[in-house]
Scaffold this active site. Structure first.
Site, mmCIF file in Angstrom:
data_model
loop_
_atom_site.group_PDB
_atom_site.id
_atom_site.type_symbol
_atom_site.label_atom_id
_atom_site.label_comp_id
_atom_site.label_asym_id
_atom_site.label_seq_id
_atom_site.Cartn_x
_atom_site.Cartn_y
_atom_site.Cartn_z
ATOM 1 N N LYS A 29 -7.098 71.180 16.643
ATOM 2 C CA LYS A 29 -6.612 69.523 16.757
ATOM 3 C C LYS A 29 -5.363 69.370 15.680
ATOM 4 O O LYS A 29 -5.533 69.887 14.399
ATOM 5 C CB LYS A 29 -7.582 68.498 16.370
ATOM 6 N N THR B 191 -8.453 62.961 31.888
ATOM 7 C CA THR B 191 -9.749 62.632 31.294
ATOM 8 C C THR B 191 -10.398 61.602 31.543
ATOM 9 O O THR B 191 -11.783 61.669 31.811
ATOM 10 C CB THR B 191 -9.135 62.405 29.861
HETATM 11 P P1 NAD Z 1 -4.453 56.194 23.784
HETATM 12 O O1 NAD Z 1 -3.885 56.005 22.353
HETATM 13 O O2 NAD Z 1 -3.576 56.165 25.018
HETATM 14 O O3 NAD Z 1 -5.471 54.720 23.930
HETATM 15 C C1 NAD Z 1 -6.272 54.308 22.924
HETATM 16 C C2 NAD Z 1 -6.529 52.612 23.259
HETATM 17 O O4 NAD Z 1 -7.661 52.415 22.407
HETATM 18 C C3 NAD Z 1 -5.295 51.864 22.947
HETATM 19 O O5 NAD Z 1 -4.698 51.243 24.023
HETATM 20 C C4 NAD Z 1 -5.828 51.176 21.764
HETATM 21 O O6 NAD Z 1 -5.226 49.913 21.613
HETATM 22 C C5 NAD Z 1 -7.279 50.984 21.947
HETATM 23 N N1 NAD Z 1 -8.046 50.710 20.899
HETATM 24 C C6 NAD Z 1 -8.121 51.253 19.672
HETATM 25 N N2 NAD Z 1 -9.148 50.649 18.960
HETATM 26 C C7 NAD Z 1 -9.855 49.761 19.835
HETATM 27 C C8 NAD Z 1 -10.707 49.006 19.603
HETATM 28 N N3 NAD Z 1 -11.422 48.650 18.200
HETATM 29 N N4 NAD Z 1 -11.455 48.346 20.579
HETATM 30 C C9 NAD Z 1 -10.777 48.292 21.893
HETATM 31 N N5 NAD Z 1 -9.667 49.304 22.035
HETATM 32 C C10 NAD Z 1 -9.216 49.894 21.003
HETATM 33 O O7 NAD Z 1 -5.291 57.098 23.641
HETATM 34 P P2 NAD Z 1 -6.125 57.863 24.279
HETATM 35 O O8 NAD Z 1 -5.547 59.483 24.742
HETATM 36 O O9 NAD Z 1 -6.572 57.153 25.590
HETATM 37 O O10 NAD Z 1 -7.628 58.617 23.589
HETATM 38 C C11 NAD Z 1 -8.632 58.043 23.593
HETATM 39 C C12 NAD Z 1 -9.990 58.568 22.835
HETATM 40 O O11 NAD Z 1 -10.034 59.537 23.993
HETATM 41 C C13 NAD Z 1 -9.657 59.203 21.666
HETATM 42 O O12 NAD Z 1 -10.816 59.509 21.203
HETATM 43 C C14 NAD Z 1 -9.310 60.591 22.161
HETATM 44 O O13 NAD Z 1 -9.358 61.438 21.077
HETATM 45 C C15 NAD Z 1 -10.036 60.671 23.339
HETATM 46 N N6 NAD Z 1 -9.750 61.900 24.203
HETATM 47 C C16 NAD Z 1 -8.546 61.711 24.975
HETATM 48 C C17 NAD Z 1 -7.728 62.644 25.752
HETATM 49 C C18 NAD Z 1 -6.652 62.592 26.416
HETATM 50 O O14 NAD Z 1 -6.657 63.334 27.459
HETATM 51 N N7 NAD Z 1 -5.685 61.804 26.210
HETATM 52 C C19 NAD Z 1 -8.741 63.856 26.117
HETATM 53 C C20 NAD Z 1 -10.295 63.699 25.679
HETATM 54 C C21 NAD Z 1 -10.594 62.997 24.669
#
Ligand code: NAD
Length: 431
Positions: free
Chosen positions: A122, A207
């Site tokens: 990561k 995802t």
């Molecule tokens: P992203 O940045 O696209 O979206 C995250 C969203 O969460 C943002 O819109 C943000 O405003 C919102 N957020 C932050 N704090 C918040 C809160 N307290 N309450 C409600 N909303 C809140 O990120 P993403 O790629 O969607 O990733 C989200 C999660 O999924 C992370 O934990 C990431 O590690 C995990 N993840 C992502 C992927 C991927 O393919 N992008 C794969 C596996 C896991």
């Protein structure tokens, strides 16, 4: 499907870091497997707990106004016993060494559990991406690739998007790597690239789609009331998939996107919200769907399926007692603290844990990497049907193993993953 397994994990500390949380679950699995007895004197448990390396570098970012800011950047490589290091790059103000180590460890177990030949890594930069212009983001993406180019590579360590980064960021990183290779094109250096630039169909939605497909192996999605926390890449596509599979999405929580939470007991029009967000932006969404409920109330509201897709530790000892969801499928990494997990599990809440539920992204990243290696491109239907097949098969395997070993689903996930890596480690030998 509710769990009849009782967790007797003793007193549960709260306020642990993400790394402590991941290690806590890992230790429970290691206790059950007792690898040091099966493989005496190999010190295998310590080998699996600690990262292979964590590199921290300083990036000097030239801002549009002529100033320079210094940013801490990281790449943690946890384990490559079953394949090259693989893992996203996070841009977030809270990024630190502890967090990238935890997320790299999660990647090791996620890939092993999914049965794909990747290890865990990561990366991250401690920066708020919302404070950067597009030009500053481009310079940061390219600076990151320059800073870590010695340890990254299509046969060594392959980044992908995570929180705060997307396919555009991957395109910039790919471009810098191409330049560093004397203009040799190496598409497999990153995954999650735009489809027009060696990316794979289905990667963006993989995802979120995977979270719901996986949840469907444990709960009935059709007709379920669903609440989604976080409306970024993962949450948006999870909400869309849930809607398309016949769930009623009654709550969407994202302070940055909606200015709070949206709630409608009759079901929100998710496709219309997504399309407005993509075409017209957040202001248009906020004027057509003004936030109408307190985010914590929506999170705690009655529903069959809660999908935390924002970030770590948002379901914790402060709010677990109020949560009324019947099932929780973890789209985010580490959204539930161990103390909250134990409390909710005790109340019969079904958990679909992160390393199983959100593996869709890395599964399609693997497909993208394969397509790049073979210089072939698959149609969207092919990618998504292969994804579904893998998600369903893995979820069934975990459910059967949990029943057979008499453990909860989360422990079963870690046990299966750890067993796979531990066996590979033994074949590899000590040096
Ligand atoms: P992203 O940045 O696209 O979206 C995250 C969203 O969460 C943002 O819109 C943000 O405003 C919102 N957020 C932050 N704090 C918040 C809160 N307290 N309450 C409600 N909303 C809140 O990120 P993403 O790629 O969607 O990733 C989200 C999660 O999924 C992370 O934990 C990431 O590690 C995990 N993840 C992502 C992927 C991927 O393919 N992008 C794969 C596996 C896991």
């Amino acid at each position: 499907m509710s769990s009849s397994v009782t967790l007797s994990w003793g007193s549960m500390p709260s306020g642990m870091s993400l790394r402590e949380n991941v290690n806590f679950y890992l230790e429970r699995a290691l206790e059950k497997l007792d690898l040091n007895r099966t493989f005496p004197r190999k010190d295998i448990e310590r080998r699996l707990m600690e990262p292979d390396s964590v590199v921290e570098r300083k990036i000097s970012l030239h801002m549009d106004d002529g100033s320079i800011v210094y940013l801490k950047a990281f790449r943690a490589q946890h384990n490559n016993d079953i394949g090259i290091y693989k893992g996203g790059i996070r841009w977030d103000a809270k990024v630190d060494r502890d967090e990238v180590e935890a997320l790299a460890s999660s990647m090791t177990w996620k890939c092993a559990l999914a049965g794909i030949p990747f290890g865990g890594a990561k990366g991250g930069v401690a920066v708020d991406p919302a404070s950067l212009s597009a030009a500053e983001k481009e310079r940061l993406a390219k600076a990151y690739m320059r800073a870590f180019n010695d340890i990254l590579g299509p046969d060594k360590d392959v980044p992908a998007p995570d929180m705060g980064t997307d396919s555009q960021v991957m395109a910039w990183m790919f471009k810098r790597y191409t330049e560093l290779c004397g203009d040799r094109i190496v598409p497999g250096i990153v995954t999650g690239k735009p489809v027009e630039l060696f990316g794979s169909h289905g990667r963006t939605e993989s995802t979120g789609y995977g979270v719901v497909l996986c949840a469907g192996q444990f709960v009935q999605v059709k007709g379920a009331r669903a609440v989604v926390q976080g409306f970024g890449n993962v949450g948006m596509h999870a909400a869309l998939k849930a809607h398309h599979l016949g769930a009623r999405v009654i709550g969407l929580i994202d302070p940055a996107v909606f200015g709070g939470a949206l709630y409608d007991p009759d079901g929100l029009d998710v496709p219309a919200i997504v399309s407005t967000l993509k075409k017209e932006g957040r202001d248009a969404v906020r004027s057509r769907w003004p936030a109408n409920e307190d985010p914590e109330k929506v999170l705690a509201g009655e529903c069959e399926m809660l999908l935390p897709c924002a970030r770590e530790n948002l379901i914790n000892s402060d709010n677990a007692g109020r949560i009324k969801a019947k099932a929780i499928a973890e789209g985010a990494n580490g959204p539930t603290t161990p103390d909250a997990y134990v409390a909710l599990h005790k109340r019969g809440v079904v958990f679909v844990p992160d390393i199983l539920a959100n593996a869709g992204g890395v599964i399609v990243s693997y497909f993208e990497w394969l397509q790049n290696r073979h210089e072939e491109y698959w149609e969207a239907e092919e990618v998504l049907s292969r994804l579904e097949e893998k998600i369903v098969r893995n979820a069934r395997k975990v459910a059967a193993y949990a029943r057979e070993r008499g453990v909860d689903i989360r422990t079963a996930c870690y046990m299966l993953a750890v067993e796979r890596v531990a066996r590979a480690r033994l074949y590899l030998g000590a040096q």
